[in-house]
Motif scaffolding. Structure first.
Motif, mmCIF file in Angstrom:
data_model
loop_
_atom_site.group_PDB
_atom_site.id
_atom_site.type_symbol
_atom_site.label_atom_id
_atom_site.label_comp_id
_atom_site.label_asym_id
_atom_site.label_seq_id
_atom_site.Cartn_x
_atom_site.Cartn_y
_atom_site.Cartn_z
ATOM 1 N N GLU A 146 33.894 59.903 39.108
ATOM 2 C CA GLU A 146 34.151 60.563 37.817
ATOM 3 C C GLU A 146 35.400 60.027 37.119
ATOM 4 O O GLU A 146 35.599 60.266 35.934
ATOM 5 C CB GLU A 146 34.232 62.085 38.001
ATOM 6 C CG GLU A 146 35.420 62.602 38.804
ATOM 7 C CD GLU A 146 35.224 62.534 40.321
ATOM 8 O OE1 GLU A 146 34.247 61.900 40.796
ATOM 9 O OE2 GLU A 146 36.076 63.096 41.042
ATOM 10 N N LEU A 147 36.240 59.288 37.846
ATOM 11 C CA LEU A 147 37.460 58.747 37.216
ATOM 12 C C LEU A 147 37.312 57.275 36.818
ATOM 13 O O LEU A 147 38.159 56.725 36.113
ATOM 14 C CB LEU A 147 38.658 58.892 38.169
ATOM 15 C CG LEU A 147 39.114 60.325 38.473
ATOM 16 C CD1 LEU A 147 40.259 60.317 39.483
ATOM 17 C CD2 LEU A 147 39.556 61.030 37.191
ATOM 18 N N ILE A 148 36.231 56.656 37.260
ATOM 19 C CA ILE A 148 36.047 55.225 36.967
ATOM 20 C C ILE A 148 35.918 55.014 35.460
ATOM 21 O O ILE A 148 35.151 55.706 34.780
ATOM 22 C CB ILE A 148 34.803 54.674 37.700
ATOM 23 C CG1 ILE A 148 35.057 54.644 39.208
ATOM 24 C CG2 ILE A 148 34.438 53.280 37.187
ATOM 25 C CD1 ILE A 148 33.864 54.198 40.045
ATOM 26 N N GLY A 149 36.708 54.093 34.950
ATOM 27 C CA GLY A 149 36.628 53.733 33.539
ATOM 28 C C GLY A 149 37.281 54.723 32.590
ATOM 29 O O GLY A 149 37.187 54.576 31.375
ATOM 30 N N THR A 150 37.964 55.734 33.143
ATOM 31 C CA THR A 150 38.548 56.769 32.276
ATOM 32 C C THR A 150 39.961 56.440 31.817
ATOM 33 O O THR A 150 40.447 57.020 30.849
ATOM 34 C CB THR A 150 38.624 58.126 33.010
ATOM 35 O OG1 THR A 150 39.475 57.957 34.170
ATOM 36 C CG2 THR A 150 37.239 58.606 33.425
ATOM 37 N N LEU A 166 41.784 48.581 43.403
ATOM 38 C CA LEU A 166 40.587 47.963 42.821
ATOM 39 C C LEU A 166 40.508 48.480 41.394
ATOM 40 O O LEU A 166 40.496 49.691 41.175
ATOM 41 C CB LEU A 166 39.363 48.403 43.629
ATOM 42 C CG LEU A 166 37.986 47.964 43.128
ATOM 43 C CD1 LEU A 166 37.881 46.446 43.090
ATOM 44 C CD2 LEU A 166 36.904 48.548 44.036
ATOM 45 N N LEU A 167 40.499 47.571 40.428
ATOM 46 C CA LEU A 167 40.490 48.014 39.043
ATOM 47 C C LEU A 167 39.624 47.096 38.194
ATOM 48 O O LEU A 167 39.308 45.982 38.598
ATOM 49 C CB LEU A 167 41.901 48.069 38.463
ATOM 50 C CG LEU A 167 42.557 46.716 38.228
ATOM 51 C CD1 LEU A 167 43.227 46.671 36.889
ATOM 52 C CD2 LEU A 167 43.560 46.426 39.320
ATOM 53 N N ALA A 168 39.259 47.585 37.017
ATOM 54 C CA ALA A 168 38.375 46.807 36.158
ATOM 55 C C ALA A 168 38.806 46.906 34.693
ATOM 56 O O ALA A 168 39.404 45.980 34.146
ATOM 57 C CB ALA A 168 36.937 47.287 36.327
ATOM 58 N N SER A 169 38.524 48.038 34.054
ATOM 59 C CA SER A 169 38.685 48.122 32.604
ATOM 60 C C SER A 169 40.105 47.844 32.130
ATOM 61 O O SER A 169 40.290 47.305 31.031
ATOM 62 C CB SER A 169 38.197 49.481 32.087
ATOM 63 O OG SER A 169 38.694 50.528 32.871
HETATM 64 O O1 LIG Z 1 35.736 48.262 40.522
HETATM 65 C C1 LIG Z 1 36.538 48.889 39.846
HETATM 66 C C2 LIG Z 1 36.477 50.324 39.716
HETATM 67 O O2 LIG Z 1 35.197 50.824 39.554
HETATM 68 C C3 LIG Z 1 37.478 50.929 38.783
HETATM 69 O O3 LIG Z 1 37.146 50.701 37.448
HETATM 70 P P1 LIG Z 1 38.226 51.096 36.325
HETATM 71 O O4 LIG Z 1 39.486 50.374 36.664
HETATM 72 O O5 LIG Z 1 37.609 50.630 35.038
HETATM 73 O O6 LIG Z 1 38.395 52.583 36.372
#
Ligand SMILES: O=C[C@H](O)COP(=O)(O)O
Length: 214
Positions: free
Chosen positions: A136-140, A192-195
């Motif tokens: 629920e916190l991914i991409g927020t 681990l991060l993305a956005s």
């Molecule tokens: O793989 C990365 C994760 O799903 C976190 O993504 P985020 O940094 O966009 O919240």
């Protein structure tokens, strides 16, 4: 700290981000790596950035149309792979098979999981590391280290109870150096991060900010 940047399928330039990862990695004590889509692995690895796959399947060479073979991503230049990302979930038996396939191909492994109980199960499969990410916190943009610090501490405890050699990363909403420091303070050995990078107007500046306090 290990900073693993997952590009998912965001519409960023994977080579430009990889060049930034390579350059920032050279300027910090942290370890910084990038996980592009499978189709971009070779071009990304050619930049010299540490390159990871986003997924491998629990398969060997053979009749597996549409699957991702661990040996192929290794040949394309990946040195490690995510397994069971929240956006690419596998059954437990398939997580086990994917870890085995990755190890067969000489890839380092990070198995993702949603919560501490799953982290314990993931650690029991013998990966190099596990990563706890509340979906629920991914991409927020709201960092897990701030929104749910207990989940990180409990994940570290769960992994250590099973296998003290398995490192624990955390992810979801991490985008600043302060977030990375907070993750480390909770016992995490990486993020681990993305956005925060893949969607940034200036990925280099975002990466520099992430590692600045490390
Ligand atoms: O793989 C990365 C994760 O799903 C976190 O993504 P985020 O940094 O966009 O919240």
């Amino acid at each position: 700290m290990f900073v693993l940047v997952n590009l998912k399928t965001y519409p960023c330039d994977p080579v430009a981000v990889a060049e930034a990862v390579r350059d920032v990695n050279e300027s910090t004590d942290a370890r910084v790596a990038v996980a592009p889509q499978a189709a971009h692995l070779e071009r990304v690895a050619e930049t010299g950035a540490e390159t990871w796959a986003q997924h491998v399947d629990p398969i060997d060479y053979g009749s597996n149309t549409g699957h991702t073979l661990a040996e192929s991503v290794a040949e394309a230049g990946a040195v490690g792979t995510l397994i069971n990302h929240s956006e690419q979930r596998l059954k437990l038996a398939d997580v086990d098979g994917a870890v085995e396939a990755a190890e067969r191909a000489g890839l380092e492994t990070v198995v993702c999981a949603n919560n501490p109980a799953q982290i314990g199960a993931a650690a029991a499969l013998g990966p190099d590391a596990v990563a706890v990410e509340p979906p629920e916190l991914i991409g927020t943009g709201t960092p897990v280290s701030q929104a749910d610090p207990d989940i990180v501490e409990d994940a570290v405890e769960a992994a250590q109870a099973v296998d003290a050699d398995v490192s624990v990363l955390c992810g979801a909403g991490i985008s600043t150096g302060d977030d990375v420091v907070a993750a480390g303070d909770l016992g995490s050995e990486g993020v681990l991060l993305a956005s925060g990078v893949a969607k940034a107007d200036d990925p280099t500046a975002a990466l520099e900010d992430l590692v600045a306090p490390l």
